[in-house]
Motif scaffolding. Sequence first.
Motif, PDB file in Angstrom:
ATOM      1  N   VAL A   1      -5.863   3.087  -4.410  1.00 45.13           N
ATOM      2  CA  VAL A   1      -5.581   3.600  -5.772  1.00 45.13           C
ATOM      3  C   VAL A   1      -4.223   3.864  -6.313  1.00 45.13           C
ATOM      4  N   LYS A   2      -3.394   4.537  -5.185  1.00 45.64           N
ATOM      5  CA  LYS A   2      -1.796   4.710  -5.670  1.00 45.64           C
ATOM      6  C   LYS A   2      -1.159   3.630  -5.996  1.00 45.64           C
ATOM      7  N   SER A   3      -1.260   2.389  -5.283  1.00 45.57           N
ATOM      8  CA  SER A   3      -0.588   1.439  -5.331  1.00 45.57           C
ATOM      9  C   SER A   3      -1.035   0.795  -6.668  1.00 45.57           C
ATOM     10  N   ALA A   4      -2.247   0.906  -6.799  1.00 44.98           N
ATOM     11  CA  ALA A   4      -2.888   0.043  -8.091  1.00 44.98           C
ATOM     12  C   ALA A   4      -2.473   0.897  -9.227  1.00 44.98           C
ATOM     13  N   ALA A   5      -2.403   2.192  -9.260  1.00 41.26           N
ATOM     14  CA  ALA A   5      -1.930   2.981 -10.379  1.00 41.26           C
ATOM     15  C   ALA A   5      -0.448   2.469 -10.847  1.00 41.26           C
ATOM     16  N   GLU A   6       0.295   2.536  -9.983  1.00 41.43           N
ATOM     17  CA  GLU A   6       1.817   2.039 -10.259  1.00 41.43           C
ATOM     18  C   GLU A   6       1.701   0.781 -10.703  1.00 41.43           C
ATOM     19  N   ARG A   7       1.154  -0.275  -9.966  1.00 38.00           N
ATOM     20  CA  ARG A   7       1.325  -1.685 -10.521  1.00 38.00           C
ATOM     21  C   ARG A   7       0.649  -1.748 -11.868  1.00 38.00           C
TER      22      ARG A   7
ATOM     23  N   GLY B   1     -14.820  -6.387  -7.988  1.00 34.99           N
ATOM     24  CA  GLY B   1     -14.287  -7.709  -8.012  1.00 34.99           C
ATOM     25  C   GLY B   1     -12.863  -7.626  -8.244  1.00 34.99           C
ATOM     26  N   PRO B   2     -12.142  -7.332  -7.250  1.00 35.86           N
ATOM     27  CA  PRO B   2     -10.442  -7.079  -7.617  1.00 35.86           C
ATOM     28  C   PRO B   2      -9.842  -8.310  -8.076  1.00 35.86           C
ATOM     29  N   SER B   3     -10.259  -9.322  -7.873  1.00 38.94           N
ATOM     30  CA  SER B   3      -9.660 -10.695  -8.594  1.00 38.94           C
ATOM     31  C   SER B   3      -9.995 -10.847 -10.110  1.00 38.94           C
ATOM     32  N   VAL B   4     -11.049 -10.537 -10.183  1.00 34.53           N
ATOM     33  CA  VAL B   4     -11.720 -10.513 -11.782  1.00 34.53           C
ATOM     34  C   VAL B   4     -11.473  -9.548 -12.550  1.00 34.53           C
ATOM     35  N   TYR B   5     -11.769  -8.262 -12.292  1.00 34.88           N
ATOM     36  CA  TYR B   5     -11.759  -7.026 -12.868  1.00 34.88           C
ATOM     37  C   TYR B   5     -10.524  -6.326 -13.066  1.00 34.88           C
ATOM     38  N   ASN B   6      -9.411  -7.003 -12.265  1.00 34.01           N
ATOM     39  CA  ASN B   6      -7.881  -6.049 -12.711  1.00 34.01           C
ATOM     40  C   ASN B   6      -7.580  -6.569 -13.991  1.00 34.01           C
ATOM     41  N   PRO B   7      -6.918  -5.821 -14.710  1.00 31.37           N
ATOM     42  CA  PRO B   7      -6.743  -5.747 -16.024  1.00 31.37           C
ATOM     43  C   PRO B   7      -5.647  -6.854 -16.395  1.00 31.37           C
ATOM     44  N   VAL B   8      -4.742  -7.407 -15.284  1.00 32.89           N
ATOM     45  CA  VAL B   8      -3.808  -8.286 -15.482  1.00 32.89           C
ATOM     46  C   VAL B   8      -4.297  -9.721 -15.372  1.00 32.89           C
TER      47      VAL B   8
ATOM     48  N   ARG C   1       0.813  -1.105  -0.027  1.00 31.20           N
ATOM     49  CA  ARG C   1       0.003   0.045  -0.130  1.00 31.20           C
ATOM     50  C   ARG C   1       0.712   1.385  -0.043  1.00 31.20           C
ATOM     51  N   LEU C   2       0.719   2.215  -1.029  1.00 33.67           N
ATOM     52  CA  LEU C   2       1.179   3.670  -0.873  1.00 33.67           C
ATOM     53  C   LEU C   2      -0.167   4.332  -0.995  1.00 33.67           C
ATOM     54  N   THR C   3       0.096   5.212   0.274  1.00 32.97           N
ATOM     55  CA  THR C   3      -1.072   6.379   0.363  1.00 32.97           C
ATOM     56  C   THR C   3      -1.047   7.349  -0.288  1.00 32.97           C
TER      57      THR C   3
ATOM     58  N   MET D   1      -7.409  -3.586  -4.395  1.00 37.59           N
ATOM     59  CA  MET D   1      -7.332  -3.405  -5.831  1.00 37.59           C
ATOM     60  C   MET D   1      -6.749  -4.779  -6.588  1.00 37.59           C
ATOM     61  N   GLY D   2      -6.757  -5.685  -6.086  1.00 40.03           N
ATOM     62  CA  GLY D   2      -6.104  -6.922  -6.726  1.00 40.03           C
ATOM     63  C   GLY D   2      -4.561  -6.935  -6.677  1.00 40.03           C
ATOM     64  N   ARG D   3      -4.130  -8.309  -6.893  1.00 38.03           N
ATOM     65  CA  ARG D   3      -2.803  -8.608  -7.160  1.00 38.03           C
ATOM     66  C   ARG D   3      -1.982  -8.050  -5.780  1.00 38.03           C
ATOM     67  N   GLY D   4      -2.335  -8.119  -4.680  1.00 30.22           N
ATOM     68  CA  GLY D   4      -1.747  -7.753  -3.449  1.00 30.22           C
ATOM     69  C   GLY D   4      -1.480  -6.119  -3.275  1.00 30.22           C
TER      70      GLY D   4
END
Length: 627
Positions: A193-199, A223-230, A83-85, A186-189
Motif C-alpha cells: 500500500v505504501k508504494s501504491a499510495a506514492e504511485r 483486480g490490480p490491473s483493472v481497478y487501479n485508477p491509472v 516495493r516500499l514497506t 497493487m498494479g503498475r508494478g
Amino acid sequence: MRLPRNYTIRGRRLAALRFLHRLFDVMVLAAILALIALFYMCEYGRFTVHRHPDILILPESSVIAASDGTPLREIPLPGSGYRLTAKLQEMPELLIKTIIAVEDRRFYDHDGLDYKGILRAVVNNSARMRLSEGGSSITQQLARNLYLNRDRTLFRKLNEAAIAVAMEKRLSKNEILELYLNEIYMGRGEYGVKSAAERYFGVSELRRLEIWQIAILAGIPKGPSVYNPVDNAKRSLDRRRLVLGVMRRDGLITDSEMREAARRKYEPPGEAESGPSAVSYMEASLREASRVTGISANELRTGGYLIETAMNKGAQSALEKAFSRKELFPPDGKSSKAEAAMVIMNHHNGEIVAMMGGRSPREGDLNRAVLDARQPGSAFKPIIVYGPALESGRFTPDSVLPDRPYAYGSYRPENINNAYAGKLTMSAALRKSANAPAVWLLRQTGLAYARQFASKLGIELTDEDNNLSIALGGLHKGVSPLKMAQAYSVFASGGNYREAYTVRRITDRHGILLYEHVPAASRVISTRTVGEMTAMLRTVVQEGTGIKARMNRPVAGKTGTTELDLPGTDRKANRDIWFVGYTPEWTAAVWMGFDRTDRDNYMTTGSGAAAALFARVMEPALRQARR
C-alpha cells in the motif's frame, strides 16, 4: 414361480446389510483419507513455513539519494516491480479496517481459513460448474503469494490452506496483516500500500491518505490491473463506490463522508521534476556500498536500504547535458561510436560529485570512468615526472632541461613533429608537452622515487611499468579517469591525499545506520611542490596545450594524447585523448576514445577536444552548485 414371502424379506435384509457394509467401508475410507489430508496439511504447511523463514522478509526497493537528500532512484526488484514497506503503526486505522472489510471480514475470528467463505465459494462454484471463486482469507492470499502460484486447482488450494494454518500458528494476526499490506500487488508494478499510495496519489506518509484515496486502494487487490485508477479510471470509480458502500455499511464512515468521497475526482500526481539519470554514478555507488559493508550488490538492491551519496545534482545534470551534445565530441568511426568518460571530484573532502561512464550509459554498461584500461599520455607527466622532480628538491620550474633526441638503450623518445628547442625550462617543457625533456628528467629523478611519488597520489604501478616510457604515460595496465582525478586532487588540495568516494552513509530499512564515511586526509607532498606545480599547470591552460580549458576562473591542468601508430593510418591518428585539471573548487578528468581502437575507429582530433569538454561541463556545473 412366486417366491415365498419370507424369502423375499430375507433378500431385502441381505441387500440392506450389504449396502450398510459398503457404506461403512466408504466412511472408513473417507475417514482415512480425511486423516491423511489433515496430516498432509499439518505437515506440509509446517514444513514449508519452517523451511523458508526468509520468505517472510519481503524484498524492498532500496533508494539511492543525492547529496541534498532527494531520492535519485528507487531500485526495481528483480523480475517484479517496486516495493516500499511500512509498519502497521504507520498505516491509518481506516485503511486497515477497510481492507479487512473488503477482503476478509472475519479475519480476526478465524485461524487462517474462513469456513463460511469457503462454503459460499463451493456453492457458487458448483452452481457455475467451474472454479470462479476461491473463498480465500487474507492469510490464504498471503500464503499463495509468498509460497505458491496462482493455478486454479484443488491441490494448490489444499497447499494454500495448509500454509495459511501454519502461518497463523507462527505469526500474530497483526504480523500477518502487516505482511499482507506490504506484499499485495497493487498494479503498475507497485507492491504494497505504501508504494501504491506514492504511485497513485503522490502520498509518502500513509496517515495523510484521505477517505476517497483509501477507498481506491482498498478496491485494487480484487483486480490490480483493472481497478487501479491509472489504467482504468471508470472501473476504478465503480469499484470505489462499492468500497465506500462497504465502509458505510460497517460504520467506518458517515453518510456525508461517503458522499463527499464519492464526489472526489481522481487526478494522477504530476510527474516529478526530471533529474539526472546518473546511471554510471549509481552503479559505482552500489559497488562501493557493497565493498564497504560486505553486503552483496543484489541484497543492497532489494533490502530496503537508503544509500546516501555525494552526487551533486547540478553538476551531474550539467555533465549529462554536455554529454548529450554530439558536436562536443570527436567524429565517430566507421563502425563504432566515439566514447567518453568524466569524473568530477571535490578535492576538499574527497567526494565524487558527478560521473559519466559513457556518452549514453545504461544499467549494466561498461563504466569507463572507473576502468583502469586507458593510457594517460602526457597527462601522466605531472604525476610521474614533474611532481617527483619538484618534490626531490633538486629541480624548480626554472630548471633548464635538455630538449633534444636521445637514446636510452633501445628506447628513443621523440617530440611531436620531431621539433626540438635544444633547451627548455621545466615550466616550458610542461607547457609545450615536450617528450624529450620529460624522459630525461625522469631518468635523473629515478624510477623508484617517481613510482613511490605516484603511489602517494593513489596510482600503484606494476613491475612491468619499471621503464622510462612511463614518463610519456605508456603504462602496462592503464588508468581510469577516476584515478587521474584522484591523483590531481592532491595538487589541488594543497598536498593532501583524500580517498575519492561516492557513498556518504547507508541505513537499513529500519533506519539503523550501517555505514558512514569518515573523511580522512594525509599530507603526502609539500606545499612548495603543490604551489610550483599549480603555477606550471596554469600556464598550460593559459598559453599551452590546454588553452581550450580556459574558463572565467582559475584553471590548472594538463592534456594527454596517445598515438595510434598503426601502419596504413594517418600519423596524427590517436587512441586516447585526455584533459585532467582543477579549479579552486573541484578536480575533473576527461577521457575520449574508442572502446576498441583499430584502422577504422580512431581519434582524428587532439586533446583540445577533451580540454574543451572540461570547460563546457565545469562552468555550468560550478554555477549550478553555487545556487
